[in-house]
Motif scaffolding. Structure first.
Motif, PDB file in Angstrom:
ATOM      1  N   LEU A 205      28.621  53.148 -40.446  1.00 37.42           N
ATOM      2  CA  LEU A 205      27.746  54.264 -40.815  1.00 37.42           C
ATOM      3  C   LEU A 205      26.497  53.747 -41.522  1.00 37.42           C
ATOM      4  CD1 LEU A 205      30.379  56.894 -42.018  1.00 37.42           C
ATOM      5  CD2 LEU A 205      28.912  57.063 -39.991  1.00 37.42           C
ATOM      6  N   ARG A 206      26.671  52.772 -42.397  1.00 37.26           N
ATOM      7  CA  ARG A 206      25.511  52.137 -43.028  1.00 37.26           C
ATOM      8  C   ARG A 206      24.598  51.525 -41.961  1.00 37.26           C
ATOM      9  NH1 ARG A 206      24.928  50.027 -48.215  1.00 37.26           N
ATOM     10  NH2 ARG A 206      26.450  50.747 -49.741  1.00 37.26           N
ATOM     11  N   TYR A 207      25.236  50.860 -41.006  1.00 38.70           N
ATOM     12  CA  TYR A 207      24.459  50.173 -39.968  1.00 38.70           C
ATOM     13  C   TYR A 207      23.676  51.181 -39.135  1.00 38.70           C
ATOM     14  CZ  TYR A 207      23.294  46.705 -36.433  1.00 38.70           C
ATOM     15  OH  TYR A 207      22.619  45.855 -35.590  1.00 38.70           O
ATOM     16  N   TYR A 208      24.304  52.310 -38.824  1.00 39.04           N
ATOM     17  CA  TYR A 208      23.608  53.355 -38.078  1.00 39.04           C
ATOM     18  C   TYR A 208      22.403  53.858 -38.865  1.00 39.04           C
ATOM     19  CZ  TYR A 208      22.569  58.032 -36.368  1.00 39.04           C
ATOM     20  OH  TYR A 208      21.914  59.153 -35.919  1.00 39.04           O
ATOM     21  N   GLN A 209      22.620  54.116 -40.153  1.00 33.11           N
ATOM     22  CA  GLN A 209      21.512  54.612 -40.956  1.00 33.11           C
ATOM     23  C   GLN A 209      20.390  53.579 -41.059  1.00 33.11           C
ATOM     24  OE1 GLN A 209      20.972  54.104 -44.850  1.00 33.11           O
ATOM     25  NE2 GLN A 209      20.565  56.210 -45.480  1.00 33.11           N
ATOM     26  N   LYS A 210      20.772  52.327 -41.119  1.00 34.29           N
ATOM     27  CA  LYS A 210      19.797  51.242 -41.304  1.00 34.29           C
ATOM     28  C   LYS A 210      18.980  50.998 -40.032  1.00 34.29           C
ATOM     29  CE  LYS A 210      19.808  46.261 -42.395  1.00 34.29           C
ATOM     30  NZ  LYS A 210      19.056  46.316 -43.662  1.00 34.29           N
ATOM     31  N   THR A 211      19.660  51.049 -38.870  1.00 35.74           N
ATOM     32  CA  THR A 211      19.020  50.615 -37.627  1.00 35.74           C
ATOM     33  C   THR A 211      18.737  51.748 -36.650  1.00 35.74           C
ATOM     34  OG1 THR A 211      21.141  50.240 -36.511  1.00 35.74           O
ATOM     35  CG2 THR A 211      20.225  48.404 -37.820  1.00 35.74           C
ATOM     36  N   GLY A 212      19.427  52.892 -36.830  1.00 35.50           N
ATOM     37  CA  GLY A 212      19.315  53.960 -35.846  1.00 35.50           C
ATOM     38  C   GLY A 212      20.089  53.684 -34.573  1.00 35.50           C
ATOM     39  N   ASN A 213      20.923  52.648 -34.574  1.00 35.97           N
ATOM     40  CA  ASN A 213      21.704  52.286 -33.390  1.00 35.97           C
ATOM     41  C   ASN A 213      22.792  53.339 -33.159  1.00 35.97           C
ATOM     42  OD1 ASN A 213      23.669  51.103 -31.618  1.00 35.97           O
ATOM     43  ND2 ASN A 213      22.801  49.089 -32.052  1.00 35.97           N
ATOM     44  N   ALA A 214      22.619  54.144 -32.118  1.00 33.68           N
ATOM     45  CA  ALA A 214      23.532  55.264 -31.878  1.00 33.68           C
ATOM     46  C   ALA A 214      24.938  54.797 -31.544  1.00 33.68           C
ATOM     47  CB  ALA A 214      22.988  56.137 -30.751  1.00 33.68           C
ATOM     48  N   ARG A 215      25.056  53.577 -31.011  1.00 33.61           N
ATOM     49  CA  ARG A 215      26.379  53.070 -30.648  1.00 33.61           C
ATOM     50  C   ARG A 215      27.269  52.938 -31.880  1.00 33.61           C
ATOM     51  NH1 ARG A 215      30.437  53.145 -27.161  1.00 33.61           N
ATOM     52  NH2 ARG A 215      31.407  51.119 -26.792  1.00 33.61           N
ATOM     53  N   ALA A 216      26.690  52.557 -33.006  1.00 36.32           N
ATOM     54  CA  ALA A 216      27.474  52.423 -34.239  1.00 36.32           C
ATOM     55  C   ALA A 216      28.078  53.762 -34.627  1.00 36.32           C
ATOM     56  CB  ALA A 216      26.596  51.883 -35.368  1.00 36.32           C
ATOM     57  N   LEU A 217      27.302  54.832 -34.517  1.00 37.60           N
ATOM     58  CA  LEU A 217      27.810  56.160 -34.860  1.00 37.60           C
ATOM     59  C   LEU A 217      28.854  56.619 -33.843  1.00 37.60           C
ATOM     60  CD1 LEU A 217      27.712  58.599 -36.724  1.00 37.60           C
ATOM     61  CD2 LEU A 217      25.811  59.493 -35.354  1.00 37.60           C
ATOM     62  N   GLU A 218      28.653  56.294 -32.571  1.00 39.13           N
ATOM     63  CA  GLU A 218      29.639  56.654 -31.544  1.00 39.13           C
ATOM     64  C   GLU A 218      30.993  56.025 -31.852  1.00 39.13           C
ATOM     65  OE1 GLU A 218      28.220  55.445 -27.739  1.00 39.13           O
ATOM     66  OE2 GLU A 218      26.355  56.604 -27.907  1.00 39.13           O
ATOM     67  N   ILE A 219      30.992  54.767 -32.268  1.00 34.77           N
ATOM     68  CA  ILE A 219      32.239  54.062 -32.587  1.00 34.77           C
ATOM     69  C   ILE A 219      32.951  54.760 -33.745  1.00 34.77           C
ATOM     70  CG2 ILE A 219      33.178  51.904 -33.522  1.00 34.77           C
ATOM     71  CD1 ILE A 219      30.955  50.443 -31.933  1.00 34.77           C
ATOM     72  N   VAL A 220      32.179  55.117 -34.754  1.00 33.99           N
ATOM     73  CA  VAL A 220      32.768  55.774 -35.926  1.00 33.99           C
ATOM     74  C   VAL A 220      33.350  57.126 -35.547  1.00 33.99           C
ATOM     75  CG1 VAL A 220      32.285  56.782 -38.181  1.00 33.99           C
ATOM     76  CG2 VAL A 220      31.267  54.578 -37.564  1.00 33.99           C
TER      77      VAL A 220
END
Length: 692
Positions: free
Chosen positions: A220-235
């Motif tokens: 979730l931190r990584y998604y917020q930091k980078t906007g990488n939607a894949r990180a949020l999908e995994i979560v």
């Protein structure tokens, strides 16, 4: 456990696990000098058994071997037997588990180790049956062989034990690899999480699957930091799958420790306080990031379970609930269609069973674990042509009835000891939930637990203790106790703005550095300089089922340094990150909390000061505007007027010149020691804070 035998030396202990063995025919000793002196005096090796009260295979081994008179006679004749609760003595467990892993390539509980009288290990394993089965050697033959070898040539065994210690110490020191971490380590962690992600079922790898929610919090931190939607999908996929599965208790709430299958259907039914604390945090963060109410609902259901079933009358939290009841794993939690129908009636019973996969054939050993893996409320509502809101109301009414019926069953055992470290995590979780959901009752529960720990689990000299049960606090606190409690107190300050909690955090953090710090190489040892010195003094940085104390300490140091402007804390945080950089870089996904600290240190951390009277609505509106947002690298500070403000300024110099303009609540958003223009506009505050 059998009670026909006279009590052994465990009878006077407080640990529920040790008390489970207090009537074994084995002449158990607790870990201590009495046992070691006897071993040396009689020149007998030591049989060390480590477990915990809610451990299923510990129960199995106890019933098969430790209640067996033949095994007991063999142990009593040739060994000094010691029983250890790993949750009371994680230092002992940590070292001898490393021994087991070095000698066998695997570990787990029950942990079985044979030692020389000098505590040096020469044989290790986990569960052993009474007699050979499952292609495992049996206790009877192991005891006979090792007793014979000790009598034949104890010096040779001692030489072998010295080699084991050398290898184990080397393994434990692998964690300590000095270097410099960079933001690339964070990106590499994401790539490795992504490659290990189970896209079909959620989670990482194959079975068994653990929640390890700190990994999801990192993403979730990584998604917020980078906007990488894949990180949020995994979560989201993982959080949704865990909740739909049988690992979540759909009738009484709360999560079990792990799933034995890749689909999250069949849990290992024990419920641990630390898992549920960490999961509250992650579901709350997912709610803040996505705005989806379903994640807040799951978090509140877990809290409901903890406050209902796991809370001591003094406000602190119990450790765990067992997987077994009436000697059968999972019996308390499973159902047949007939049982459901008896409670709910035919129509409602059929409806519930269709939704929650309760069938005649069963999904677990002929019975059923309620789950939503293959269906949803929406699909059943469409199929049955029932309005969704009506279906939800009917299913909730059914759940309440099933819960009331289930309460009449024989409950699994409850480990009611209070552990400082695990309580620290729950204090943090409740504080986060209180802020995000605007639920002051959660902060009140967190504060009550914190007051209990600060009152009952500290000696008069301030030294933190690890365990409380039945009126007794004992065992010098470990690094996890300090790091997790400091974490909880920082979160509690941001939920209540009671300055006392921040003061306590600063004081405990200073004591942690003094007792556990390694001035030569950096990092924090697992047990204190004033504690019993074991074979070696390890440091733990790896995040397993729980995040490491060193990872939590790194993040605490960074947050406290920004709050207090203490350069020594900032320097200590830098040393902390450097001390383990090599280990983290070698496998970034195993160090999620340290990576969170790295992101805080090298990312865009900020402070948000709300200057105003907390009794006024506009001040509360400003606070809530910030609190409901997902701002993992922001610190929120209240600067009230009057004497209370003077106390804040003494501890938090940042607020010195930040006053309510024109007597109205005013927000100051600062980043990298530079502040934006103050604002009194809520929309502007939301935009300003969301960028940080």
């Amino acid at each position: 456990m059998t009670t026909k035998n006279k009590p052994n030396r465990l009878f006077t202990e407080k640990s529920p696990y040790l008390l489970q063995h207090a009537h074994n025919p084995v002449e158990w000793f607790p870990w201590g000098e009495e046992a070691f002196d006897k071993a040396k005096r009689e020149n007998k090796p030591i049989f060390l058994s480590v477990g915990y009260s809610t451990c299923h295979w510990c129960h199995v081994m106890a019933h098969e071997s430790f209640e067996d008179q033949t095994v007991a006679n063999m142990l009593n004749k040739d060994f000094i037997s010691i029983k250890v609760d790993r949750e009371e003595r994680p230092d002992v467990d940590h070292i001898y588990m490393a021994v087991c892993q070095a000698m066998t390539g695997q570990g787990g509980w029950p942990l079985t180790v044979f030692l020389t009288p000098e505590k040096k290990p020469f044989f290790a394993g986990t569960y052993f049956p009474r007699s050979r089965k499952y292609n495992r050697a049996g206790m009877v033959e192991i005891i006979a062989q090792l007793a014979g070898k000790w009598k034949e040539d104890p010096d040779r065994i001692r030489e072998a034990a010295d080699q084991v210690i050398t290898e184990t110490t080397s393994r434990l020191l692998e964690n300590h690899s000095v270097g410099v971490m960079s933001e690339e380590t964070i990106h590499e962690a994401f790539r490795m999480y992504e490659s290990n992600f189970d896209a079909e079922n959620g989670g990482f790898g194959s079975s068994p699957k653990f929640p390890t929610s700190h990994n999801l919090s990192f993403l979730l931190r990584y998604y917020q930091k980078t906007g990488n939607a894949r990180a949020l999908e995994i979560v989201e996929k993982t959080l949704d799958s865990m909740h739909r599965g049988g690992m979540f208790d759909h009738i009484g709430f709360g999560f079990s420790r792990y799933s034995v299958d890749e689909k999250w259907l069949v849990p290992h039914f024990e419920k641990m306080l630390y898992d549920n604390a960490l999961l509250i945090m992650t579901y709350i963060e997912a709610f803040q990031v996505t705005g989806k109410a379903k994640y807040a609902e799951v978090a509140e259901q877990i809290i409901n379970y903890v406050l209902r079933d796991m809370t001591d009358e003094g406000g602190a939290f119990y450790s765990a609930e067992d997987a077994d009841s009436e000697g059968v794993e999972g019996k308390f939690y499973v159902w047949t269609p007939d049982e459901v129908e008896d409670v709910l009636g035919i129509d409602e019973g059929d409806l519930y069973s269709e939704l929650y996969d309760v069938t005649e054939s069963g999904n677990f050993e002929g019975h059923n674990i309620p789950n939503l893996i293959g269906t949803t409320m929406e699909s059943v509502a469409r199929r049955k042509q029932i309005p969704l809101d009506e279906l939800k109301q009917r299913i909730e009414a059914a759940r309440v009835k099933l819960f009331a019926h289930r309460e009449q069953r024989i409950h699994p055992g409850k480990d009611d000891k209070i552990l400082t470290a695990w309580n620290g995590l729950m204090i943090a979780a409740l504080s986060k939930a209180a802020r995000a959901l605007d639920k002051p009752a959660y902060a009140e529960a967190a504060a009550k637990a914190a007051e209990f720990l600060l009152r009952e689990l500290r000696r008069e000299d301030g030294r933190l203790l690890a365990r409380y049960r039945d009126g007794e606090a004992a065992f010098l606190g470990y690094v996890d106790d300090y790091a997790f409690l400091v974490w909880g107190l920082i979160e509690l300050y941001e939920a209540t703005f009671e300055l006392r909690y921040l003061r306590e955090a600063v004081q405990l953090n200073a004591e942690m550095l003094r007792l556990f710090g390694d001035e030569e190489k950096g990092g924090l040892f697992f047990y204190g300089s004033d504690a019993e010195q074991l074979l070696t003094r390890p440091k733990e940085i790896y995040d397993g089922a729980m995040p490491s104390g060193n990872g939590a300490a790194a993040l605490n140091l960074l947050r406290l340094s920004r709050l207090t402007y203490d350069a020594k804390l900032s320097q200590a945080a830098e040393v902390q990150l450097q001390a383990f950089a090599g280990a983290v870089a070698s496998y970034p996904p195993g160090h999620a909390l340290t990576l969170a600290a790295l992101d805080f240190a090298y990312g865009e951390a900020s402070e948000i000061v709300i200057a105003g009277d907390p009794a006024k609505p506009e001040t509360q509106h400003m606070l809530r505007t910030v609190q409901r947002q997902y701002l993992p690298n922001a610190l929120l500070i209240l600067h009230p007027p009057g004497p209370a403000g003077e106390e804040v300024r003494k501890l938090i110099p940042l607020v010195q010149d930040k006053l309510p303009l024109g007597g109205q609540a005013t927000a100051y958003v600062c980043q990298n020691f530079a502040c934006q223009a103050p604002t009194q506009n809520l929309e502007e505050l939301e935009n300003l804070s969301s960028k940080h």
